[in-house]
Design a protein around this motif. Structure first.
Motif, PDB file in Angstrom:
ATOM      1  N   GLU A  51       1.833 -19.458 -21.929  1.00 42.53           N
ATOM      2  CA  GLU A  51       3.107 -20.174 -21.867  1.00 42.53           C
ATOM      3  C   GLU A  51       3.944 -19.746 -20.663  1.00 42.53           C
ATOM      4  N   TRP A  52       3.795 -18.505 -20.220  1.00 44.46           N
ATOM      5  CA  TRP A  52       4.613 -17.974 -19.137  1.00 44.46           C
ATOM      6  C   TRP A  52       3.948 -18.079 -17.775  1.00 44.46           C
ATOM      7  N   LEU A  53       2.696 -18.533 -17.734  1.00 39.48           N
ATOM      8  CA  LEU A  53       1.957 -18.669 -16.485  1.00 39.48           C
ATOM      9  C   LEU A  53       2.175 -20.059 -15.914  1.00 39.48           C
ATOM     10  N   ARG A  54       2.435 -20.147 -14.627  1.00 42.79           N
ATOM     11  CA  ARG A  54       2.585 -21.428 -13.950  1.00 42.79           C
ATOM     12  C   ARG A  54       1.557 -21.499 -12.828  1.00 42.79           C
ATOM     13  N   LEU A  60       2.416 -29.103  -6.280  1.00 42.89           N
ATOM     14  CA  LEU A  60       2.694 -29.762  -7.554  1.00 42.89           C
ATOM     15  C   LEU A  60       2.296 -28.856  -8.713  1.00 42.89           C
ATOM     16  N   GLY A  61       3.181 -28.702  -9.663  1.00 41.29           N
ATOM     17  CA  GLY A  61       2.887 -27.899 -10.840  1.00 41.29           C
ATOM     18  C   GLY A  61       1.811 -28.568 -11.685  1.00 41.29           C
ATOM     19  N   ILE A  62       0.923 -27.770 -12.214  1.00 44.65           N
ATOM     20  CA  ILE A  62      -0.110 -28.271 -13.125  1.00 44.65           C
ATOM     21  C   ILE A  62       0.482 -28.139 -14.521  1.00 44.65           C
ATOM     22  N   ARG A  89       6.724 -17.621 -15.099  1.00 44.55           N
ATOM     23  CA  ARG A  89       8.006 -18.219 -15.451  1.00 44.55           C
ATOM     24  C   ARG A  89       8.891 -17.130 -16.021  1.00 44.55           C
ATOM     25  N   MET A  90      10.104 -17.064 -15.533  1.00 40.87           N
ATOM     26  CA  MET A  90      11.029 -16.040 -15.993  1.00 40.87           C
ATOM     27  C   MET A  90      11.616 -16.441 -17.341  1.00 40.87           C
TER      28      MET A  90
END
Length: 125
Positions: A51-54, A60-62, A89-90
Motif C-alpha cells: 500500500e505504501w509503495l509507489r 506516470l504512476g502505476i 508514499r508518506m
C-alpha cells in the motif's frame, strides 16, 4: 514478447537499482512483492506493505489494482530494461488535538474556545 525486463530505480541513489524480468502474465502485486522482498538494505527499512509503495514508469504512476496483469498495463518496452521509479508514499501525520480553553467570566458565564481559534474573548472590568 512474453516477458518484460524492468529496472527499478530509487530517487537520490544514483547507481542503485534492481533488475528483474517478469512474465507479462505476472500481476502488479507480484511485482510489488518482489520489490519489497528485494528492497536495498542501504535505503533502510522499506515500506511496511504494498500500500505504501509507489511505482512510476515514464512519469506516470502505476495505479491500477494489484491484481492487474503486466500485459494490461501497456508498459513501454525498449532494447534495454524499462525504467521504473520506486518511491514510498508518506503517511500523513496525525493532527494534534486541539485543547479546549474554558474561561469563566465574572458574571459566571462560561466561554469555550479552541486552540488556534481566531476568536478572542476578553473581559475588561
Amino acid at each position: 514478447m512474453s516477458s518484460i525486463n524492468l529496472k527499478f530505480i530509487f530517487a537520490h541513489n544514483d547507481g542503485l537499482h534492481l533488475l528483474q524480468t517478469f512474465p507479462l502474465s505476472s500481476s502488479l502485486s507480484e511485482v510489488e512483492d518482489w520489490v519489497l522482498q528485494n528492497w536495498p538494505s542501504s535505503l533502510g527499512a522499506g515500506p511496511e506493505d504494498r500500500e505504501w509503495l509507489r511505482l512510476i514508469c515514464m512519469g506516470l504512476g502505476i495505479l491500477q489494482p494489484s491484481n492487474s496483469k503486466l500485459e494490461a498495463l501497456n508498459l513501454p518496452t525498449f532494447d534495454y530494461p524499462t525504467p521504473v521509479n520506486c518511491s514510498v508514499r508518506m503517511k500523513k501525520k496525525a493532527e494534534p488535538k486541539k485543547k479546549k480553553i474554558i474561561t469563566q467570566t465574572n458574571n459566571g458565564s462560561v466561554i469555550e474556545s479552541g486552540r488556534n481559534s481566531s476568536t478572542c474573548f476578553c473581559t475588561i472590568m
